[in-house]
Design a protein around this motif. Structure first.
Motif, mmCIF file in Angstrom:
data_model
loop_
_atom_site.group_PDB
_atom_site.id
_atom_site.type_symbol
_atom_site.label_atom_id
_atom_site.label_comp_id
_atom_site.label_asym_id
_atom_site.label_seq_id
_atom_site.Cartn_x
_atom_site.Cartn_y
_atom_site.Cartn_z
ATOM 1 N N HIS A 1 1.573 6.998 -10.315
ATOM 2 C CA HIS A 1 2.691 6.436 -11.029
ATOM 3 C C HIS A 1 2.950 5.023 -10.336
ATOM 4 N N LEU A 2 3.038 3.934 -10.959
ATOM 5 C CA LEU A 2 3.441 2.600 -10.533
ATOM 6 C C LEU A 2 4.605 1.996 -11.287
ATOM 7 N N ALA A 3 5.646 1.320 -10.713
ATOM 8 C CA ALA A 3 6.630 0.678 -11.159
ATOM 9 C C ALA A 3 6.920 -0.280 -10.398
ATOM 10 N N CYS A 4 7.693 -1.342 -10.958
ATOM 11 C CA CYS A 4 8.286 -2.731 -10.280
ATOM 12 C C CYS A 4 9.518 -2.802 -10.969
ATOM 13 N N TYR A 5 10.407 -3.683 -10.153
ATOM 14 C CA TYR A 5 11.607 -4.216 -10.861
ATOM 15 C C TYR A 5 11.121 -5.597 -11.615
ATOM 16 N N TYR A 6 11.805 -5.801 -12.689
ATOM 17 C CA TYR A 6 11.686 -6.768 -13.611
ATOM 18 C C TYR A 6 11.770 -8.109 -12.800
ATOM 19 N N THR B 1 1.712 -0.466 -15.364
ATOM 20 C CA THR B 1 3.016 -0.801 -14.498
ATOM 21 C C THR B 1 4.116 -0.264 -15.407
ATOM 22 N N ILE B 2 4.987 0.459 -14.964
ATOM 23 C CA ILE B 2 6.427 0.671 -15.575
ATOM 24 C C ILE B 2 7.354 -0.420 -15.074
ATOM 25 N N VAL B 3 7.910 -1.048 -15.779
ATOM 26 C CA VAL B 3 8.794 -2.217 -15.738
ATOM 27 C C VAL B 3 10.232 -1.664 -15.603
ATOM 28 N N LEU B 4 10.998 -1.843 -14.312
ATOM 29 C CA LEU B 4 12.455 -1.041 -14.181
ATOM 30 C C LEU B 4 13.406 -2.284 -14.390
ATOM 31 N N LYS B 5 14.174 -1.887 -15.294
ATOM 32 C CA LYS B 5 15.207 -2.990 -15.887
ATOM 33 C C LYS B 5 16.539 -2.455 -15.788
ATOM 34 N N GLN B 6 16.876 -1.077 -15.892
ATOM 35 C CA GLN B 6 17.913 -0.392 -15.822
ATOM 36 C C GLN B 6 17.807 1.091 -15.401
ATOM 37 N N LEU B 7 18.936 1.599 -15.205
ATOM 38 C CA LEU B 7 18.731 3.044 -14.366
ATOM 39 C C LEU B 7 17.853 4.028 -15.440
ATOM 40 N N SER B 8 18.314 3.876 -16.604
ATOM 41 C CA SER B 8 17.400 4.995 -17.490
ATOM 42 C C SER B 8 15.820 4.675 -17.234
ATOM 43 N N SER C 1 2.073 9.835 -1.652
ATOM 44 C CA SER C 1 3.040 9.604 -2.778
ATOM 45 C C SER C 1 2.519 9.860 -4.074
ATOM 46 N N GLN C 2 3.476 10.536 -4.919
ATOM 47 C CA GLN C 2 3.004 10.531 -6.277
ATOM 48 C C GLN C 2 3.386 9.382 -7.095
ATOM 49 N N GLY C 3 4.383 8.419 -6.471
ATOM 50 C CA GLY C 3 4.387 7.295 -7.201
ATOM 51 C C GLY C 3 4.763 6.236 -6.144
ATOM 52 N N VAL C 4 4.619 5.247 -6.678
ATOM 53 C CA VAL C 4 5.045 3.679 -5.856
ATOM 54 C C VAL C 4 6.133 2.725 -6.720
ATOM 55 N N ILE C 5 7.056 2.453 -5.997
ATOM 56 C CA ILE C 5 8.009 1.418 -6.727
ATOM 57 C C ILE C 5 8.042 -0.020 -5.840
ATOM 58 N N VAL C 6 7.650 -1.013 -6.494
ATOM 59 C CA VAL C 6 7.782 -2.224 -5.583
ATOM 60 C C VAL C 6 9.144 -2.963 -6.062
ATOM 61 N N ILE C 7 9.852 -3.089 -5.058
ATOM 62 C CA ILE C 7 11.181 -3.778 -5.426
ATOM 63 C C ILE C 7 11.150 -5.122 -5.372
ATOM 64 N N GLU C 8 10.492 -5.783 -4.663
ATOM 65 C CA GLU C 8 10.500 -7.453 -4.605
ATOM 66 C C GLU C 8 9.284 -7.853 -3.918
ATOM 67 N N ALA C 9 8.483 -8.495 -4.228
ATOM 68 C CA ALA C 9 7.186 -8.982 -3.503
ATOM 69 C C ALA C 9 6.778 -10.264 -3.895
ATOM 70 N N ASP C 10 6.108 -11.114 -3.109
ATOM 71 C CA ASP C 10 5.396 -12.171 -3.556
ATOM 72 C C ASP C 10 3.788 -11.762 -3.899
ATOM 73 N N ARG C 11 3.185 -12.420 -4.614
ATOM 74 C CA ARG C 11 1.877 -12.136 -5.014
ATOM 75 C C ARG C 11 0.918 -12.100 -3.646
ATOM 76 N N ASN C 12 1.241 -12.830 -2.505
ATOM 77 C CA ASN C 12 0.358 -12.753 -1.484
ATOM 78 C C ASN C 12 1.073 -11.814 -0.496
ATOM 79 N N SER C 13 1.785 -11.012 -0.704
ATOM 80 C CA SER C 13 2.583 -10.345 0.463
ATOM 81 C C SER C 13 1.677 -8.975 0.483
ATOM 82 N N GLY C 14 1.939 -8.422 1.908
ATOM 83 C CA GLY C 14 1.296 -7.196 2.154
ATOM 84 C C GLY C 14 1.717 -5.829 1.213
#
Length: 232
Positions: free
Chosen positions: A179-184, A203-210, A152-165
């Motif tokens: 490129h790495l992003a996660c939802y707030y 890490t880019i923090v995603l809070k909205q569509l923009s 991949s060129q980028g990774v988006i983490v939707i929801e994860a606990d610290r000790n998750s895979g």
């Protein structure tokens, strides 16, 4: 299992972006259209198996949006966020690349076999570094995680606990300069991993569509070069 093929690292079909990571497999096995990995940009959309309802919806909507921009959705076919993301992409005529931690004749989880077939039927592919007959072993998951970010060129983490895979893939993304992003993290319930990632300035923090638009714009405009090995 029919229609399982393989390609070596010097084959034309071997994904260009995958060649550039440390520890890229010398051979990969695939079912479906592996060439989409080079034809289009890819983003891994990942998260915990035990995610909240909000996480499931965000995974679906995020992958649906990526599909609309002709970006492949990558993950490991797990229950929870992964499955929701695949469903979102397929519902918007998108293509998915799924990495399995075992042979392609052993779809895991078994409850997602129909989803795996649909991925292939709709122009995506299943991929593994393991030949047919390879059984699932626990350590294979971490090995597989480097390839989810690697292709991949980028990774988006939707929801994860610290000790998750999921965090293994995020860590590989950082090491591979993806490129790495996660939802707030405050948007979600099981998000100690998101909070941890937000402390990384890369890490880019995603809070909205923009924010998602800006993240994907950077990926779509990035030029991909293949590393060259100097022969002496």
């Amino acid at each position: 299992m029919k229609d399982i093929h393989y390609c070596l690292k010097d084959d034309v079909k071997y994904p260009t972006v995958l060649k550039n990571i440390k520890g890229a497999p010398d051979i990969i096995y695939y079912k479906g259209n592996i060439e989409i990995a080079t034809e289009y940009k890819s983003v891994a959309v990942i998260g915990s198996r035990k995610c909240s309802a909000r996480g499931m919806q965000l995974a679906y909507d995020t992958a649906k949006y990526l599909a609309g921009r002709r970006i492949n959705v990558v993950n490991g076919l797990a229950l929870g966020c992964d499955s929701a993301a695949i469903r979102g992409a397929l519902d918007n005529n998108g293509k998915c690349i799924v990495w399995l931690p075992c042979g392609l004749d052993n779809i895991q989880p078994k409850s997602n076999r129909k989803l795996a077939d649909e991925i292939v039927d709709k122009g995506g592919c299943l991929v593994s570094e393991y030949p047919e007959g390879t059984e699932l072993r626990k350590y294979n998951y971490v090995e597989r995680d480097r390839l989810q970010s690697g292709i991949s060129q980028g990774v988006i983490v939707i929801e994860a606990d610290r000790n998750s895979g999921t965090m293994h893939t995020a860590d590989f993304a950082i090491r591979q300069y993806k490129h790495l992003a996660c939802y707030y993290y405050k948007m979600l319930e099981n998000s100690t991993g998101n909070k941890y990632l937000e402390e990384n300035k890369e890490t880019i923090v995603l809070k909205q569509l923009s924010n998602l638009e800006e993240f994907t714009d950077d990926i779509l405009h990035e030029v991909q070069y293949e590393q060259m090995t100097l022969q002496l």
